[in-house]
Structures are given as structure tokens and as C-alpha cells.
Design an enzyme around this catalytic site. Structure first.
Site, mmCIF file in Angstrom:
data_model
loop_
_atom_site.group_PDB
_atom_site.id
_atom_site.type_symbol
_atom_site.label_atom_id
_atom_site.label_comp_id
_atom_site.label_asym_id
_atom_site.label_seq_id
_atom_site.Cartn_x
_atom_site.Cartn_y
_atom_site.Cartn_z
ATOM 1 N N LYS A 12 36.758 36.880 45.878
ATOM 2 C CA LYS A 12 37.575 36.501 44.597
ATOM 3 C C LYS A 12 38.108 34.883 44.831
ATOM 4 C CE LYS A 12 38.570 40.955 42.982
ATOM 5 N NZ LYS A 12 39.521 41.964 43.140
ATOM 6 N N PHE A 38 45.994 37.100 43.547
ATOM 7 C CA PHE A 38 46.434 38.362 44.081
ATOM 8 C C PHE A 38 45.132 39.502 43.970
ATOM 9 C CE2 PHE A 38 50.627 38.888 45.689
ATOM 10 C CZ PHE A 38 51.045 37.961 45.494
ATOM 11 N N ASN A 60 48.580 49.291 32.227
ATOM 12 C CA ASN A 60 48.451 49.761 33.652
ATOM 13 C C ASN A 60 49.721 49.812 34.438
ATOM 14 O OD1 ASN A 60 49.079 47.233 35.035
ATOM 15 N ND2 ASN A 60 47.353 46.412 34.053
ATOM 16 N N LYS A 119 36.643 32.630 41.985
ATOM 17 C CA LYS A 119 37.521 32.036 41.007
ATOM 18 C C LYS A 119 38.022 30.655 41.455
ATOM 19 C CE LYS A 119 39.247 36.795 40.118
ATOM 20 N NZ LYS A 119 40.038 37.417 38.782
HETATM 21 O O1 C5P Z 1 39.451 40.133 39.358
HETATM 22 P P1 C5P Z 1 40.833 40.696 39.618
HETATM 23 O O2 C5P Z 1 41.265 41.342 38.453
HETATM 24 O O3 C5P Z 1 40.805 41.583 40.756
HETATM 25 O O4 C5P Z 1 41.584 39.409 40.230
HETATM 26 C C1 C5P Z 1 42.839 39.638 40.284
HETATM 27 C C2 C5P Z 1 43.542 38.189 40.376
HETATM 28 O O5 C5P Z 1 43.114 37.608 38.914
HETATM 29 C C3 C5P Z 1 44.917 38.158 40.243
HETATM 30 O O6 C5P Z 1 45.585 37.164 40.474
HETATM 31 C C4 C5P Z 1 45.364 38.352 38.508
HETATM 32 O O7 C5P Z 1 46.383 37.890 38.328
HETATM 33 C C5 C5P Z 1 44.242 37.370 38.028
HETATM 34 N N1 C5P Z 1 43.607 37.799 36.852
HETATM 35 C C6 C5P Z 1 43.634 36.860 35.795
HETATM 36 N N2 C5P Z 1 43.032 37.143 34.596
HETATM 37 C C7 C5P Z 1 42.381 38.436 34.529
HETATM 38 C C8 C5P Z 1 42.050 39.239 35.662
HETATM 39 C C9 C5P Z 1 42.775 38.676 36.799
HETATM 40 O O8 C5P Z 1 44.316 35.831 35.919
HETATM 41 N N3 C5P Z 1 41.801 38.691 33.396
#
Ligand code: C5P
Length: 399
Positions: free
Chosen positions: A339, A325, A211, A343
Site C-alpha cells: 500500500k 493506515f 463498518n 498509493k
Molecule cells: O486499501 P486500504 O483500505 O487498506 O488502505 C487503507 C488506507 O487508505 C487508510 O489510510 C485509509 O484511510 C485510506 N483509504 C482512503 N480511501 C479509500 C480507502 C482507503 O483514503 N477509499
């Protein structure tokens, strides 16, 4: 607080931005510090020693082999006198000389002979700045501990537009202040681990899914945490940024590699910041050989990547204060709070990436910080300034 009692050598090399050095020295003198000016021969084509002598109130030094100057203050003594040597503007030529340790004039000799901090304010045509040789030399200088201030972006004296403008005198004075004055260090003794940049998920030996994350925000957070006294681990996906000095950097590619490194470091950390744009999915199988073209359509099966930050937040023993983030294009507050809860984070920094010029791959950002019971909106600013505000906000929540 001003710079009273501090001793700064302003080294001027031969670029058009040298005309701003009179203003730079004036602003430094306003801070009541002692300033001595050293000029290269080519600098004198852009601004006169007489001007610099008038604004600094001191004779200008320009020669390594001048017996009268050496008698007044030998070059080694001069190098020891300084608390900071700032080379502004720093041309591609002086940057290249410094990167290889060439000392063929007074300024480059002082740089080698000084125990003081050395900073450069690069200024050159954008094409010259982007040249791999210049970038290589800057990386060398950064790993030697030289501070690199700027350059800024914008219109250049040659008419080009791009990165290569010397920072403005007031910005350089600010940099001098933060380099020379002890900052408050609320994170002294704390360990912070930060993920940054994109991940790269291989499809075969030559192709991958990724990305547009530039890593700028995560690298800014790492610098800010270091400035505030923390010991910093940066787990970085593939980005085009110079690795920060005095920070432990782990370079990773895939989400799985990032997860392994994150879990290894998280339980030794007081704070974990997940700033990386982790790919949500990876190829179910990575082809061993290059995938060949077949027909008009193809299907790749993807499987879900682990949620790194959720795994960190789920640690039971030695769980760090966990900050995520969220980049959203709509319903920012609702999704961010979702989130935060799902999380099990302590804090989340959310931004609206639908706004032009903000977020991914940009130098600027605007964030809203959410905790379970509180929220704070930070206005649009440079990612480095924003990073400092975010890290200060985290520090204020730690015991
Ligand atoms: O769910 P989303 O990708 O929007 O969440 C963003 C947050 O989760 C960020 O802090 C990103 O670094 C973390 N993240 C992660 N592992 C993933 C996806 C997102 O640590 N597989």
C-alpha cells in the site's frame, strides 16, 4: 521537570473515589507545587477535611459564605490564584452544575470565576456515566474548554464493571504535568489534516453500509498533533466521540463527502493522515424511497469509492507528507509495504487486527510504522499514547 511553582486547586466532590484524593494531593506535593483543597459538602461524607488538610499542609476551603475564609483570601482572589483547578472526583451532579453554570457553593463558583484551566476527572457508576444527560453535559464542558481526564474502565465500587472509574492519582499527576508544562512543540506552524472514523454509504433514506471503526485512533492523532503545536483539521465520519477542542472538525458521512473535504484541505496542509476506515464501495444508485422487501434474495450493485489517500498523495502542487493506515489480518508487512508503494505514501502505520482486543473499536492498538527504507514496531498501548508516538515520528521526518 516537576511542577515547582505551579498552583493547583484540587476540588473534591462527593463520590466514593474521593478517598483517593489524599494520595493525589501527596503525589502533587511530591512535584513541589502548591496545592489548595476545596471540598463540597457531600465530599466530606467520603473523606475528612482534616485528612486533606494534613496532606496538603493548608486549611481546606469549603464555604462560599465564610467571613474568616473570605477575609484571608476572597473567592475571586482564590480563583485568580490558581494555574489549574482540577475537580477529582467529578460526580455527575457537579458536571451537570458546571455545564449549566450553576454556582451554588465555593467550588462551582471558583470554576466560573477562574481564568485558569479547569479539568475534571469524572467518577461515577457506569450507567450514570453513559446516561445521555451526562454525555450531553460532558460535551458542553468540552466545548467550553474544560479538560476531561478519564474516566477509566473497570470494576467499580458498586460492583458494576464499565466506564466510570476515576483515573488513578499518578495518571492525574501526569495529566496535570502535560497541562501545565510547556510541551515541546515541533509542529508549531504546521497544518495537519486527519481523516477518522468510518464512512456511511446510503442505500436508501433509512439504510446504509458502514463498518466498526470507532474513530478513537484518528481522534487521538488529532489531539496529539494539537499538543505538539499543529493547527489541526479533523474530517470525521459518524462516531460517538466528543469533538476535541481547538481543532477544526468537519463532519461527513459518505466517502465522496470525505474525499471532497480531504482534497479541499490537503493542499493547505503540511501533513495528511488517512486514518478513516473508508468504505471501499458505495451503492451505484441511492434509492429515493425506502427499498421494499421483495422475494428471498436481493442484489445491490456497488461501485468502487475513490481512494482518498491515493488522490491526496497524487497531488502535484502542494502535496502534503502523506501517511496511511493499514489494518490487516495476515501478511501485515507485505500488504503494508504494497500500500505504501501503490498509493505513493510517505509512511504507513500497520496493525494486525486479527489480535483480540486490538485495533477496530478497541482502546488499545499495536502498530508498525513503515517508510520506504525503514520500519519501527511500537508495542501495544493505549491509542492516545500511541497517537503521540506516531505524530512525533511524523514530525521527525518533516523539514
Ligand atoms: O486499501 P486500504 O483500505 O487498506 O488502505 C487503507 C488506507 O487508505 C487508510 O489510510 C485509509 O484511510 C485510506 N483509504 C482512503 N480511501 C479509500 C480507502 C482507503 O483514503 N477509499
Amino acid at each position: 521537570m516537576n511542577l515547582s511553582g505551579k498552583k493547583i486547586v484540587v476540588g473534591i466532590s462527593g463520590g466514593i473515589a474521593a478517598y483517593k484524593c489524599a494520595e493525589l494531593v501527596r503525589r502533587l506535593k511530591d512535584q513541589q507545587c502548591e496545592v489548595k483543597v476545596v471540598m463540597t459538602e457531600s465530599a466530606k461524607h467520603f473523606i475528612t477535611p482534616l485528612t486533606m488538610q494534613a496532606v496538603s499542609g493548608e486549611p481546606v476551603s469549603d464555604s462560599l459564605l465564610d467571613p474568616s475564609a473570605e477575609a484571608a483570601m476572597g473567592h475571586i482572589e482564590f480563583a485568580k490564584w490558581a494555574d489549574l483547578i482540577l475537580i477529582a472526583p467529578a460526580t455527575s451532579n457537579i458536571i451537570a452544575k458546571m455545564a449549566t453554570g450553576i454556582a451554588d457553593d465555593l467550588l462551582t463558583t471558583l470554576v466560573l470565576a477562574t481564568p485558569a484551566k479547569v479539568a475534571i476527572a469524572p467518577a461515577m457508576n457506569q450507567q450514570m456515566f453513559a446516561h445521555p444527560a451526562t454525555q450531553r453535559n460532558l460535551e458542553t464542558l468540552a466545548s467550553d474548554g474544560v479538560a476531561i481526564w478519564g474516566p477509566g474502565q473497570g470494576e467499580q465500587a458498586c460492583g458494576d464493571i464499565g466506564k466510570g472509574r476515576m483515573l488513578e492519582p499518578n495518571e492525574l499527576v501526569e495529566q496535570c504535568t502535560s497541562a501545565l508544562l510547556p510541551a515541546e512543540q515541533p509542529l508549531l506552524g504546521k497544518v495537519i489534516t486527519i481523516t477518522a472514523g468510518p464512512t456511511r454509504e446510503a442505500l436508501d433514506p433509512v439504510r446504509y453500509i458502514t463498518n466498526h471503526s470507532s474513530g478513537k485512533m484518528g481522534y487521538g492523532l488529532a489531539e496529539a498533533a494539537k499538543m505538539l503545536g499543529a493547527t489541526v483539521n479533523l474530517i470525521s465520519g459518524p462516531v460517538k466521540l466528543n469533538p476535541p477542542t481547538d481543532i477544526h472538525v468537519s463532519h461527513v458521512n459518505s466517502a465522496i463527502e470525505m474525499r471532497d473535504e480531504a482534497l479541499r484541505l490537503a493542499s493547505e496542509s503540511d501533513v495528511f493522515i488517512g486514518c478513516a476506515a473508508v468504505a471501499d464501495y458505495r451503492a451505484a444508485d441511492i434509492a429515493e424511497q425506502k427499498i421494499k422487501k421483495q422475494g428471498d434474495a436481493m442484489t445491490i450493485t456497488l461501485v468502487k469509492n475513490p481512494d482518498i489517500i491515493a488522490e491526496v498523495a497524487a497531488l502535484t502542487a502542494k502535496r502534503p507528507y502523506t501517511v496511511g493506515f493499514a489494518a490487516e489480518t495476515q501478511n501485515v508487512e507485505q500488504y503494508a509495504l504494497g500500500k505504501l508503494k501503490n498509493k505513493n505514501l510517505d509512511m504507513i502505520c500497520a496493525n494486525d487486527v486479527s489480535q483480540a482486543g486490538l485495533g477496530f473499536n478497541s482502546d488499545n492498538n499495536a502498530l508498525t510504522l513503515f517508510w520506504q527504507e525503514e520500519q519501527v514496531s511500537l508495542p501495544t498501548s493505549n491509542k492516545n499514547e500511541l497517537a503521540l508516538t506516531v505524530v512525533k515520528a511524523i514530525a521527525s521526518k518533516l523539514d
